[in-house]
Design a protein around this motif. Structure first.
Motif, short mmCIF file in Angstrom:
data_model
loop_
_atom_site.label_atom_id
_atom_site.label_comp_id
_atom_site.label_asym_id
_atom_site.label_seq_id
_atom_site.Cartn_x
_atom_site.Cartn_y
_atom_site.Cartn_z
N CYS A 5 -14.60 12.59 14.47
CA CYS A 5 -13.15 12.73 14.36
C CYS A 5 -12.64 11.98 13.13
O CYS A 5 -12.82 10.77 13.04
N PRO A 6 -12.02 12.67 12.20
CA PRO A 6 -11.59 12.02 10.96
C PRO A 6 -10.58 10.88 11.17
O PRO A 6 -10.44 10.04 10.30
N VAL A 48 -10.09 8.96 16.91
CA VAL A 48 -9.46 8.87 18.23
C VAL A 48 -10.48 8.23 19.18
O VAL A 48 -11.67 8.56 19.12
N ILE A 98 -12.13 8.48 21.83
CA ILE A 98 -12.36 9.61 22.74
C ILE A 98 -12.85 9.18 24.13
O ILE A 98 -12.20 9.54 25.13
N ASN A 136 -3.56 8.94 16.52
CA ASN A 136 -3.22 10.30 16.15
C ASN A 136 -1.78 10.59 16.57
O ASN A 136 -1.48 10.69 17.75
N CYS A 141 -3.21 18.77 17.04
CA CYS A 141 -4.66 18.67 16.82
C CYS A 141 -5.44 19.29 17.96
O CYS A 141 -6.44 19.96 17.74
N CYS A 162 -7.44 21.77 15.57
CA CYS A 162 -8.59 21.11 14.95
C CYS A 162 -9.82 22.01 15.09
O CYS A 162 -10.02 22.61 16.14
N GLN A 178 -12.64 21.76 16.28
CA GLN A 178 -13.42 20.80 17.08
C GLN A 178 -14.91 21.12 17.05
O GLN A 178 -15.75 20.24 17.08
N GLN A 191 -16.28 19.25 14.42
CA GLN A 191 -15.91 17.83 14.32
C GLN A 191 -16.32 17.08 15.59
O GLN A 191 -17.49 16.99 15.91
N CYS A 192 -15.32 16.60 16.36
CA CYS A 192 -15.63 15.75 17.51
C CYS A 192 -16.61 16.41 18.49
O CYS A 192 -17.55 15.79 18.95
N ILE A 219 -13.08 18.24 24.20
CA ILE A 219 -12.23 17.11 23.79
C ILE A 219 -10.86 17.59 23.32
O ILE A 219 -9.82 17.08 23.72
N GLY A 220 -10.87 18.63 22.47
CA GLY A 220 -9.61 19.15 21.93
C GLY A 220 -8.69 19.65 23.02
O GLY A 220 -7.49 19.35 23.04
N GLU A 225 -7.20 16.81 24.84
CA GLU A 225 -6.18 16.15 24.02
C GLU A 225 -4.88 16.94 24.13
O GLU A 225 -3.79 16.39 24.31
N ILE A 255 -6.36 17.77 10.45
CA ILE A 255 -6.77 16.42 10.79
C ILE A 255 -7.22 15.65 9.56
O ILE A 255 -6.98 14.45 9.45
#
Ligand SMILES: Cc1cc2nc3c(=O)[nH]c(=O)nc-3n(C[C@H](O)[C@H](O)[C@H](O)COP(=O)(O)OP(=O)(O)OC[C@H]3O[C@@H](n4cnc5c(N)ncnc54)[C@H](O)[C@@H]3O)c2cc1C
Ligand SMILES: Cc1cc2nc3c(=O)[nH]c(=O)nc-3n(C[C@H](O)[C@H](O)[C@H](O)COP(=O)(O)OP(=O)(O)OC[C@H]3O[C@@H](n4cnc5c(N)ncnc54)[C@H](O)[C@@H]3O)c2cc1C
Ligand code: SF4
Ligand code: SF4
Ligand code: FES
Lengths: 461, 281
Positions: A54-55, A58, A60, A83, A89, A93, A95, A98-99, A114-115, A118, A441
């Protein structure tokens, strides 16, 4: 509703047949029960890989722990520490790269959603009413932020939380940048963007809309009044193919098409005044999120057939996997390894066809992707009364042209250090203006870093 | 942040003057630039040229012709009312310098944007010859204002009810044929008029500047709606213009692109008239 550690909860969605006729959000979001079940899948890793993906880092595992316990309020507080725009996001995002790609569970089965979680807690909080964190006592310093996209909003929110007085200057009549004028309602409802903008305002940030910097004032002018300036002006200049017929009626840049549809709400024409050509046979050129959004908007406006023309293969398409999947489900056609060579008109300046050539991929080029080459003799025409060019954008030269000593690269991007500092004293930059088209993000990450550097810079003054 | 309407009046039938309180814009506006406005939440963004500005009062004046839905709705607003959005100054300022003799041509509502340029050319020491035209005498705009800033003023009407019976181009042609030494021609008006002026000045090799009114959305170079072909290169009128060398402009393309939304514009206008007049269609 049990769930194994390997399987994800399914997010309810509008049926493709129905959603292709409306602009309502496609994905409907988890129920509270689904959310807690999904969060329970998290292994609470000691060294959470997900955070590295995650840039904005977060936290998580700790927010997921709260969700698993049903303590959504603590969960959202945990996210918001890093965030400022979680509802956005969670929706847009990428995702999967990423995460969620980094999540350890993905190695054996499916990563934690995760996204979507969120998104769930952000939506939960918005429905309940958003809590405004207390801001420290005023520092007496003033910062100007140019552009109200994710980079500008994040920098502004963080600077406000550090006690600085922040004013955002936005060229358009609404705040949000691409979130408002580019990404369509069915993927990111505008009342969510508005709620995020309101949150930033409640932190004490002033937003001056209708203010084009480079015209109504210059960066040098702002420096007389402010202690520092952050440039979050994005990459909004449309790139055309530079082929015959691009100025025919019915040929749009994706920026124009999406701005008319989203910012000006022409999908509600004539209730809203701004017109749009709806088109029966729409061809979209490009393979990124922008192309997917354009194609899916054209379909929802009532086109009979929407075709995406892309010069490489599906593997190479830069759009998010989920968007390509959604587009396919809705009936968008894809012509891959196909490239336009000219656009053909009816003699009265209206587009009727687009002529394309088949491509093949040979050795990878310097970017590591395969360079597409035209297959001689494979020219063919596709019928089209609307053509949308979605092959990319570059930064708008308006600010660099009017700012003394602000250096840019040959691609037009602002030269900035890791912390956002530009070649001009007191001026910082971040987001698409520095990187070229990237992600929401990463723009927020840049806004965050720059806020820290600005804070240090102006306190030292 | 709504913008207050300070003055609103109908100058001649269908042509209206509106003065808006916008101090930040008034501080920066220059002749040749334009603004984009949006009346209300459901409104379209439309560009209008800055016809005058008052830095001390902090106001911008536009002159517009009621031709469709938005301009007609705008013409129904009154002093004291408000516009939701008012953005500017956009586009590049006109190049005003001491050249010698300059001919300024204004057709129809185009007289309004010509006025601040005539004034500026005069103030920088040029001999200003102005030619203003309209369809008929009762539609002629700002004759008095133009007279004050011009060394010579010619009037033309299509129907001969005032001045020369004919077109502005007739006068431009006569002046050039008579050997008047002219360094620059600036023409603002309907695209057909601008194209005709370009046609007249081309054989005399007099540099001619026109202000292009292509369809715009953002006005900041972000959408490309306003693209025009100048010297075979695609330009964005909002940021590269609105003024261009008339001898290089593809006017046919400009006119074709201006007609792009005619069916939609008609629909929007009909709907607006229906609602305003309370009919039941
Ligand atoms: C159609 C589309 C779909 C996308 N989908 C996704 C997605 O699904 N996921 C994802 O992560 N990313 C996506 N992206 C990319 C993402 O939106 C951008 O990377 C991100 O918005 C960049 O943020 P930013 O703040 O740098 O700039 P922007 O969002 O571009 O905001 C810049 C703002 O600055 C303003 N501005 C510019 N010049 C001036 C000036 N001179 N004066 C005042 N204001 C000015 C602009 O009007 C704008 O509001 C998408 C982009 C597009 C266009
Ligand atoms: C830089 C610039 C400066 C201008 N200055 C003036 C001025 O000082 N006074 C004046 O009377 N008019 C001016 N115009 C034209 C004015 O913008 C249009 O008359 C107006 O947009 C028409 O809107 P409508 O809804 O009333 O009519 P519609 O029925 O929607 O349109 C009538 C015609 O106006 C043109 N038009 C429509 N929408 C737009 C748009 N968004 N942008 C540009 N043109 C459009 C089209 O050719 C259309 O056929 C200018 C245009 C430009 C680009
Ligand atoms: S902000 Fe984006 S990348 Fe970071 S955790 Fe949330 S969805 Fe993942
Ligand atoms: S990597 Fe996956 S399982 Fe581990 S903490 Fe992060 S989300 Fe949970
Ligand atoms: S009006 Fe959008 S680029 Fe000129």
């Amino acid at each position: 509703m049990g769930s194994s550690k390997l399987e994800r909860q399914k997010m309810p969605e509008q049926e493709p047949k129905i959603r292709r006729t409306n602009f309502n959000e496609v994905a409907l979001g988890f129920t509270a029960e689904q959310a807690t079940e999904e969060a329970k899948r998290c292994l609470q890793c000691k060294k959470p890989k997900c955070m590295e993906g995650c840039p904005v880092e977060v936290k998580i595992p700790s927010f997921l722990k709260y969700v698993a316990e049903g303590d959504f309020e603590s969960a959202i507080k945990e996210i918001k520490a890093d965030n400022a725009l979680p509802a956005v996001c969670g929706r847009v995002c990428p995702q999967e790269t990423q995460c969620e790609q980094a999540c350890i569970l993905g190695k054996k089965g499916a990563s934690v959603s995760i996204g979507r979680l969120e998104r769930f807690v952000a939506d939960y909080e918005r429905k309940k009413g958003v809590e405004i964190p207390s801001v420290p006592k005023p520092s007496g310093k003033k910062v100007a932020v140019v552009g109200s996209g994710p980079a500008g909003l994040t920098a502004a929110a963080d600077l406000a939380k550090m006690g600085h007085s922040v004013t955002i200057f936005e060229a358009l009549h609404e705040a949000g940048g691409v979130l408002t004028y580019g990404i369509p309602e069915f993927r990111l409802p505008k009342d969510i963007v508005n709620a995020e903008v309101e949150y930033v305002k409640k932190l004490g940030v002033t937003i001056l809309l209708d203010s084009v910097i480079g015209k109504i004032d210059t960066v040098d002018g702002l420096l007389d009044e402010f202690d520092a300036v952050f440039l979050g002006t994005g990459a909004g200049l449309p790139v055309f193919l530079d082929i015959d017929g691009e100025n025919l009626n019915g040929v749009y840049s994706a920026n124009e098409f999406l701005t008319r549809v989203n910012l000006m709400k022409s999908y509600k024409f004539p209730e809203y005044d701004t017109p749009i050509k709806k088109g029966k046979h729409v061809v979209v050129v490009g393979g990124g999120n922008v192309a997917m959004d354009s194609a899916r908007c054209a379909l929802r406006l009532g086109a009979e057939e929407v075709t995406v023309v892309y010069r490489r293969g599906e593997e190479e398409m830069p759009a998010r996997a989920e968007e390509i999947e959604h587009a396919k489900e809705e009936g968008i056609k894809f012509r891959l390894l196909t490239n336009p060579v000219r656009i053909i008109g009816d003699g009265k300046n209206w587009v009727t066809h687009i002529e394309c050539i088949n491509m093949y991929l040979c050795e990878p080029d310097e970017s590591g992707r395969c360079k597409p080459m035209p297959l001689a003799g494979s020219e063919h025409k596709i019928e089209a009364d609307v053509v949308i060019i979605a092959i990319g954008t570059s930064p708008n030269p308006l600010v660099p042209r009017t700012t003394q000593g602000l250096e840019i690269t040959k691609h037009g991007t602002v030269i900035a250090e890791e912390n956002g500092a530009t070649t001009k004293q007191g001026v910082y930059a971040g987001g698409d203006a520095v990187t070229g088209s990237a992600t929401v993000i990463s723009a927020m990450g840049a806004g965050k870093k720059a806020a820290r550097a600005i804070d240090e810079g102006i306190r030292a003054k | 942040m709504p913008f207050k309407i300070v003055t609103k009046k109908e100058l001649v039938p269908t042509i209206h003057l509106m003065e808006i309180s916008a101090p930040r814009i008034a501080k920066k506006a220059q002749p040749g630039q334009f603004v984009i406005l949006r009346i209300d939440e459901t409104g379209e963004r439309i560009p209008l040229t800055v016809a005058d500005f008052d830095r001390r009062k902090g106001t911008i004046t536009m002159i517009f012709q009621a031709v469709g839905k938005t301009t007609t709705q705008l013409s129904s607003l009154k002093a004291g009312g408000e516009l939701l959005d008012f953005i500017g100054p956009l586009g590049n300022p006109a190049h005003i310098e001491n050249l010698g003799t300059v001919i300024l041509v204004g057709g129809g509502v185009g007289v309004a944007p010509v006025f601040p340029q005539a004034r500026a050319f005069k103030e920088s020491g040029n001999k200003v010859i102005s030619i203003i035209g309209s369809r008929s005498a009762n539609l002629l705009l700002w004759e008095d204002r133009m007279r004050k800033v011009s060394d010579e003023l010619y009037i033309t009407t299509d129907d001969g009810t005032k001045g020369h019976h004919g077109f502005v181009t007739d006068i431009v042609k006569k002046l050039l044929e008579n050997g008047t030494k002219v360094e620059r021609v600036v023409a603002i008006g309907p695209p057909v008029m601008m194209r005709a002026v370009a046609g007249v000045t081309r054989p005399f090799n007099v540099k001619t500047i026109v202000s292009l009114n292509s369809i715009m959305v953002d006005g900041t170079g972000m959408c490309g709606a306003c693209r025009v072909l100048v010297g075979n290169e695609t330009k964005f009128a909002c940021v590269d213009g609105p003024e261009f060398d008339a001898h290089l402009v593809d006017f046919t393309l400009l006119m074709n692109r201006l007609a792009m939304y005619q069916p939609e514009e008609k629909l929007a206008f009909e709907k607006y008239k229906c609602e305003r007049e309370g009919c039941t269609c």
